[in-house]
Design an enzyme around this catalytic site. Structure first.
Site, PDB file in Angstrom:
ATOM      1  N   GLY A 104      94.949  49.622  14.912  1.00 32.90           N
ATOM      2  CA  GLY A 104      93.958  49.381  16.323  1.00 32.90           C
ATOM      3  C   GLY A 104      95.198  49.207  17.397  1.00 32.90           C
ATOM      4  N   LEU A 105      94.728  48.964  18.709  1.00 32.94           N
ATOM      5  CA  LEU A 105      95.529  48.798  19.781  1.00 32.94           C
ATOM      6  C   LEU A 105      96.050  47.389  19.865  1.00 32.94           C
ATOM      7  CD1 LEU A 105      93.123  50.260  22.725  1.00 32.94           C
ATOM      8  CD2 LEU A 105      95.411  51.419  21.909  1.00 32.94           C
ATOM      9  N   SER A 106      97.152  47.243  20.419  1.00 35.86           N
ATOM     10  CA  SER A 106      97.620  45.718  20.573  1.00 35.86           C
ATOM     11  C   SER A 106      96.496  44.874  21.177  1.00 35.86           C
ATOM     12  CB  SER A 106      98.916  45.756  21.515  1.00 35.86           C
ATOM     13  OG  SER A 106      99.276  44.501  21.793  1.00 35.86           O
ATOM     14  N   GLY A 107      96.305  43.735  20.701  1.00 32.60           N
ATOM     15  CA  GLY A 107      95.348  42.852  21.066  1.00 32.60           C
ATOM     16  C   GLY A 107      93.879  42.938  20.669  1.00 32.60           C
ATOM     17  N   ALA A 108      93.611  44.054  19.850  1.00 32.51           N
ATOM     18  CA  ALA A 108      92.327  44.508  19.385  1.00 32.51           C
ATOM     19  C   ALA A 108      91.681  43.314  18.418  1.00 32.51           C
ATOM     20  CB  ALA A 108      92.672  45.721  18.684  1.00 32.51           C
ATOM     21  N   GLY A 109      92.848  42.666  17.728  1.00 27.16           N
ATOM     22  CA  GLY A 109      92.365  41.778  16.635  1.00 27.16           C
ATOM     23  C   GLY A 109      92.631  41.863  15.398  1.00 27.16           C
ATOM     24  N   LYS A 110      93.762  42.772  15.004  1.00 28.99           N
ATOM     25  CA  LYS A 110      94.308  43.042  13.633  1.00 28.99           C
ATOM     26  C   LYS A 110      94.957  41.876  13.078  1.00 28.99           C
ATOM     27  CE  LYS A 110      97.101  46.161  15.266  1.00 28.99           C
ATOM     28  NZ  LYS A 110      96.925  45.988  16.775  1.00 28.99           N
ATOM     29  N   THR A 111      95.636  40.870  13.895  1.00 32.89           N
ATOM     30  CA  THR A 111      96.394  39.716  13.220  1.00 32.89           C
ATOM     31  C   THR A 111      95.301  38.815  12.996  1.00 32.89           C
ATOM     32  OG1 THR A 111      98.346  40.335  14.197  1.00 32.89           O
ATOM     33  CG2 THR A 111      98.280  38.358  13.568  1.00 32.89           C
TER      34      THR A 111
ATOM     35  N   SER B 186      99.866  51.457  13.857  1.00 36.32           N
ATOM     36  CA  SER B 186     100.094  52.702  13.374  1.00 36.32           C
ATOM     37  C   SER B 186      99.009  53.738  14.037  1.00 36.32           C
ATOM     38  CB  SER B 186      99.422  52.356  12.050  1.00 36.32           C
ATOM     39  OG  SER B 186      98.476  51.397  11.572  1.00 36.32           O
TER      40      SER B 186
HETATM   41  P1  ADP Z   1      96.485  42.457  17.432  1.00 38.01           P
HETATM   42  O1  ADP Z   1      96.937  41.708  16.276  1.00 38.01           O
HETATM   43  O2  ADP Z   1      95.538  43.683  17.164  1.00 38.01           O
HETATM   44  O3  ADP Z   1      97.477  42.722  18.493  1.00 38.01           O
HETATM   45  P2  ADP Z   1      95.684  39.613  17.867  1.00 38.01           P
HETATM   46  O4  ADP Z   1      94.808  39.158  16.539  1.00 38.01           O
HETATM   47  O5  ADP Z   1      97.273  39.067  17.926  1.00 38.01           O
HETATM   48  O6  ADP Z   1      95.589  41.302  18.145  1.00 38.01           O
HETATM   49  O7  ADP Z   1      94.957  39.206  19.059  1.00 38.01           O
HETATM   50  C1  ADP Z   1      93.541  39.426  19.162  1.00 38.01           C
HETATM   51  C2  ADP Z   1      93.044  38.220  20.291  1.00 38.01           C
HETATM   52  O8  ADP Z   1      91.574  38.759  20.723  1.00 38.01           O
HETATM   53  C3  ADP Z   1      93.031  37.012  19.737  1.00 38.01           C
HETATM   54  O9  ADP Z   1      93.343  36.043  20.797  1.00 38.01           O
HETATM   55  C4  ADP Z   1      91.601  36.797  19.276  1.00 38.01           C
HETATM   56  O10 ADP Z   1      91.362  35.304  19.266  1.00 38.01           O
HETATM   57  C5  ADP Z   1      90.749  37.556  20.339  1.00 38.01           C
HETATM   58  N1  ADP Z   1      89.476  38.004  19.685  1.00 38.01           N
HETATM   59  C6  ADP Z   1      88.280  37.535  20.343  1.00 38.01           C
HETATM   60  N2  ADP Z   1      87.211  38.279  19.720  1.00 38.01           N
HETATM   61  C7  ADP Z   1      87.623  38.813  18.735  1.00 38.01           C
HETATM   62  C8  ADP Z   1      87.224  39.384  17.609  1.00 38.01           C
HETATM   63  N3  ADP Z   1      85.866  39.578  17.422  1.00 38.01           N
HETATM   64  N4  ADP Z   1      88.117  39.902  16.538  1.00 38.01           N
HETATM   65  C9  ADP Z   1      89.488  39.498  16.381  1.00 38.01           C
HETATM   66  N5  ADP Z   1      90.014  38.856  17.595  1.00 38.01           N
HETATM   67  C10 ADP Z   1      89.035  38.726  18.629  1.00 38.01           C
END
Ligand code: ADP
Length: 191
Positions: A12-19, A86
């Site tokens: 998924g996109l950066s910031g989508a919530g993967k980590t 990815s």
């Molecule tokens: P990625 O790894 O995809 O780049 P991160 O997990 O680092 O994304 O960041 C996602 C951000 O979005 C975090 O600050 C997280 O707290 C926030 N967030 C808000 N709602 C959700 C959700 N439903 N699932 C996952 N992350 C969420």
């Protein structure tokens, strides 16, 4: 019950919530005594893929390296959680071919929301041209066509995304349901 390892691949996109999802999922699996390891794209780029750029070629090399490690671990009964943008469908499918129990999870979130979150300040840098070839801005993201699980993180909580993935793993017999009194190591020893 399946007594093999598996790889959960969050894309998924950066910031989508993967980590964020990976960390909670890993904690849940460990609480169930499942041997779990995380391969996070950002961390891999500091070690195994240090020096790689964000060109298509280098992105692919990075993903194939992660896939190689995930395959080694998961064939040794480890539950592997990969979180990496990815962006390319073909590369994800290539990895899928090399990993026996591959579960693709699409961490889906509109780019506007990812940009609003801008966890690492990267969208701002991409918009102002400080970062080039940023996925979703001036580099492509190819959505999964048939992921095993989709988590819409703008609509659901982290907890519900994690529950959804755990439910998939239970139904596909990768992990025992929580009500089951038999622990993971005991179950593996029996099989
Ligand atoms: P990625 O790894 O995809 O780049 P991160 O997990 O680092 O994304 O960041 C996602 C951000 O979005 C975090 O600050 C997280 O707290 C926030 N967030 C808000 N709602 C959700 C959700 N439903 N699932 C996952 N992350 C969420």
């Amino acid at each position: 019950m399946n007594n093999e390892g598996f790889t959960i691949w969050l894309t998924g996109l950066s910031g989508a919530g993967k980590t964020t999802i990976s960390e909670m999922l890993c904690k849940e699996l460990r609480e169930r005594q499942a041997p779990c390891e995380m391969l996070d794209g950002d961390i891999v780029r500091e070690h195994l893929s240090k020096g790689l750029s964000f060109s298509r070629e280098d992105r692919d090399i990075n993903i194939l390296r992660i896939g190689f490690v995930a395959a080694l671990l998961s064939r040794n009964r480890v539950c592997v959680i990969v979180s990496a943008i990815s962006p390319y469908k073909n590369t994800r499918n290539q990895v899928r071919q090399t990993i026996k129990n591959f579960i693709e999870v699409y961490v889906k979130c509109p780019i506007d929301e990812c940009e609003r979150r801008d966890v690492k300040g990267l969208y701002k840098k991409a918009r102002t041209g400080i970062i080039k070839s940023f996925t979703g801005i001036d580099d492509p993201y190819e959505e999964p066509q048939q992921p095993e699980v989709t988590c819409c993180t703008d609509l659901e909580t982290v907890e519900s995304s994690v529950r959804k993935i755990l439910r998939y793993l239970e139904l596909a017999n990768y992990i025992p349901a929580p009500m089951d009194a038999v622990s993971w190591p005991e179950r593996q020893a029996r099989n």
